[in-house]
Design an enzyme around this catalytic site. Structure first.
Site, mmCIF file in Angstrom:
data_model
loop_
_atom_site.group_PDB
_atom_site.id
_atom_site.type_symbol
_atom_site.label_atom_id
_atom_site.label_comp_id
_atom_site.label_asym_id
_atom_site.label_seq_id
_atom_site.Cartn_x
_atom_site.Cartn_y
_atom_site.Cartn_z
ATOM 1 N N SER A 179 30.338 15.805 29.627
ATOM 2 C CA SER A 179 30.647 14.528 30.261
ATOM 3 C C SER A 179 30.349 14.480 31.746
ATOM 4 O O SER A 179 30.070 13.412 32.286
ATOM 5 C CB SER A 179 32.120 14.188 30.030
ATOM 6 O OG SER A 179 32.960 15.197 30.570
ATOM 7 N N HIS A 207 30.174 11.542 24.166
ATOM 8 C CA HIS A 207 29.129 10.969 25.021
ATOM 9 C C HIS A 207 27.738 11.004 24.365
ATOM 10 O O HIS A 207 26.770 10.581 24.997
ATOM 11 C CB HIS A 207 29.098 11.695 26.365
ATOM 12 C CG HIS A 207 30.348 11.480 27.166
ATOM 13 N ND1 HIS A 207 30.528 10.415 28.018
ATOM 14 C CD2 HIS A 207 31.507 12.185 27.217
ATOM 15 C CE1 HIS A 207 31.731 10.471 28.571
ATOM 16 N NE2 HIS A 207 32.345 11.541 28.100
ATOM 17 N N LYS A 239 33.298 4.186 24.236
ATOM 18 C CA LYS A 239 32.192 4.401 25.171
ATOM 19 C C LYS A 239 30.988 3.600 24.677
ATOM 20 O O LYS A 239 30.856 2.432 24.980
ATOM 21 C CB LYS A 239 31.918 5.893 25.305
ATOM 22 C CG LYS A 239 33.117 6.657 25.880
ATOM 23 C CD LYS A 239 32.853 8.129 26.038
ATOM 24 C CE LYS A 239 34.018 8.835 26.727
ATOM 25 N NZ LYS A 239 35.288 8.763 25.935
#
Length: 396
Positions: A179, A207, A239
Site C-alpha cells: 500500500s 490494492h 477502494k
C-alpha cells in the site's frame, strides 16, 4: 501530576517530530476535485482507483436498495443481519474470483484479524513480509501464534523462515500490492514455496483487486493463480469499487471455519444491505469497463516518465500507487503543505506508517483523472523541483 499526564507529552512530542496526524474534512463527493473549507483541490491521494465512488449508476443502485431494504443491517450475520443482498454479493465475488465461496466482512482490517484469529493459536507460526500492512501485522500478533517476518519480497528469506518452523503449522501472509510502495509481491514464487513446504498462503489484495488483471481480478489474475495456489484471498470493496467493506474468498472448509470462529465476523453488525447491492453494480461495471484499467496505466506511464525526468525519486511501481520518496518527515510535510497552497492535495506518509527516513508523498491515480489534471500536477512538481524544500527528493 495525573497518571495520564503522559498523553499530552506524547502528543507534543509527535508535533515536535513532524509526525502529528490531522484530518481534512471534505464537503464534496470522492472525486479528483474535492472541496475543503470552501476551496477546490485537485486530489492525488484517494484509493478510488477506478473512479466509481461517485458513479451515478452505483449511486442509483444504492438509492433503490435503500428504498427497498432500509438503512441498517440490524444485527450480526449469524443473528438476523444476513440479507439477500449480502448473499448475492458473496455469490458474485466467489464466481469472479474463481473460489468456492466468499464471505463479507465490515472492513479489511476486521477480515485480516478474523482470518488469523480463526486459523491460528499458540504453537503455530505466522510468517509475514516486513512491509505488510499494519492490519496484517496486528492480525499476526493478536492471533497468539509466533510471528516471524521475512525481508520485503524476498522469497529465499521466506523459504528459510519456513525451514525454521519445521513441522509446525505456518500461515504465510503478504500484501498483493504494497500500500505504501505500490510494488507487487512475487506471488508466483511465494505460492510455489508455500505449496512445497505445506504452508497456508493468505494474500491481502486490497490494492490490487479491481486494478490488476483483464477484468480486475487482482494479483491472482495477474499471475494466473487459482484457489489451490492462493487458498486465502482477501479483497476490499472501499477502494477500486468505491463502496465499503471487504471479503475473504477460498475453499468451502475455510469459509465455514471463518463463519464459526472468526470473532470479527461473528460479533459485528452486518454492513448495510444497500451497500452490498450497490457494490454488485460497481463490480459489474468494473468487469465490463476495462478502459478504466487502461486509463490508469496511461496515467502511471506518463507520470513516471516525466517525474523521473525531473529528478524525483519514485518507487519501482507499475500500479496507481506512485510514491515520491522524500526521506525526512519534516521535509515531506513541508512539500505536502506547499503543494496544498498550489491547490494540489497529496498526503505526506511518515513513520510509523513507513520506516524511519523513508517519508514520502503517496501519489495515487484514479481512472477519473484527466490529462489536464495530470498536466497541473506535473507543472507544480516542476516548479518545486529546484526548491531547497525538496532537496532530499530530487537527484540534482
Amino acid at each position: 501530576m495525573s497518571k495520564w499526564g503522559h498523553l499530552a507529552q506524547t502528543l507534543a512530542a509527535r508535533k515536535q517530530q513532524a509526525l502529528y496526524r490531522s484530518r481534512l474534512t471534505i464537503d464534496s463527493p470522492q472525486a479528483p476535485r474535492v472541496m475543503i473549507e470552501g476551496r477546490e483541490y485537485l486530489a492525488f491521494c484517494s484509493n478510488d482507483y477506478l473512479g466509481l465512488a461517485n458513479d451515478p449508476r452505483v449511486i442509483a443502485a444504492a438509492q433503490q436498495a435503500l428504498s427497498e431494504y432500509g438503512l441498517g443491517g440490524g444485527a450480526s450475520h449469524l443473528v438476523i443481519g444476513h440479507h439477500r443482498a449480502h448473499h448475492e454479493l458473496e455469490l458474485d465475488l466467489a464466481e469472479f474470483t474463481g473460489r468456492d465461496r466468499a464471505l463479507l466482512f465490515s472492513t479489511g482490517y476486521m477480515a485480516n484479524l478474523g482470518v488469523a484469529s480463526a486459523l491460528l493459536s499458540r504453537g503455530d507460526y505466522v510468517i509475514e513480509d516486513k512491509l505488510n500492512h499494519a492490519s496484517l501485522l496486528d492480525a499476526g500478533i493478536l492471533s497468539g501464534a509466533k510471528l516471524l517476518r521475512y525481508r520485503h519480497a524476498d522469497s529465499e528469506h521466506l523459504a528459510s523462515r519456513l525451514d525454521e518452523v519445521g513441522d509446525s503449522r505456518a500461515l504465510v501472509i503478504t500484501d498483493g500490492v504494497f500500500s505504501m510502495d505500490g510494488d507487487i509481491a512475487p506471488l508466483d514464487v511465494i505460492a510455489r514455496i508455500c505449496h512445497s513446504k505445506d504452508a497456508m498462503l493468505m494474500v491481502d489484495d486490497a490494492h490490487g483487486f479491481g486494478v490488476l488483471g483483464a477484468e480486475g481480478g487482482g494479483c491472482a489474475a495477474h499471475f494466473g493463480l487459482n484457489q489451490s495456489d492462493i487458498p486465502i484471498l482477501m479483497g476490499t470493496l472501499g477502494k477500486s469499487y468505491g463502496a465499503a467493506g471487504a471479503f475473504v474468498a477460498g475453499p468451502e472448509e475455510l469459509i465455514e471455519t471463518l463463519v464459526q470462529f472468526a470473532r470479527t465476523y461473528i460479533y459485528t453488525t452486518s454492513m448495510p444491505p444497500a451497500i452490498a447491492a450497490a457494490t454488485r453494480v460497481s463490480l459489474r461495471i468494473s468487469r465490463e469497463e476495462s478502459w478504466r484499467r487502461e486509463r490508469l496505466n496511461e496515467l502511471v506511464v506518463r507520470f513516471r516518465k516525466e517525474a523521473i525526468g525531473m529528478g524525483y525519486q519514485l518507487e519501482a511501481s507499475s500500479t496507481p500507487i506512485q510514491p515520491i520518496l522524500i526521506g525526512d518527515a519534516a521535509t515531506a510535510m513541508e512539500l505536502s503543505q506547499a503543494l496544498r497552497q498550489e491547490g494540489i492535495l497529496i498526503t505526506a506518509i511518515r513513520p510509523p506508517t513507513v520506516p524511519a527516513n523513508t517519508s514520502r508523498l503517496r501519489v495515487t491515480f484514479s481512472a477519473a483523472h484527466t490529462d489536464d489534471d495530470l498536466n497541473q500536477l506535473l507543472e507544480v512538481l516542476y516548479r518545486y523541483r529546484g526548491a531547497a524544500i525538496v532537496t532530499g527528493a530530487v537527484n540534482a
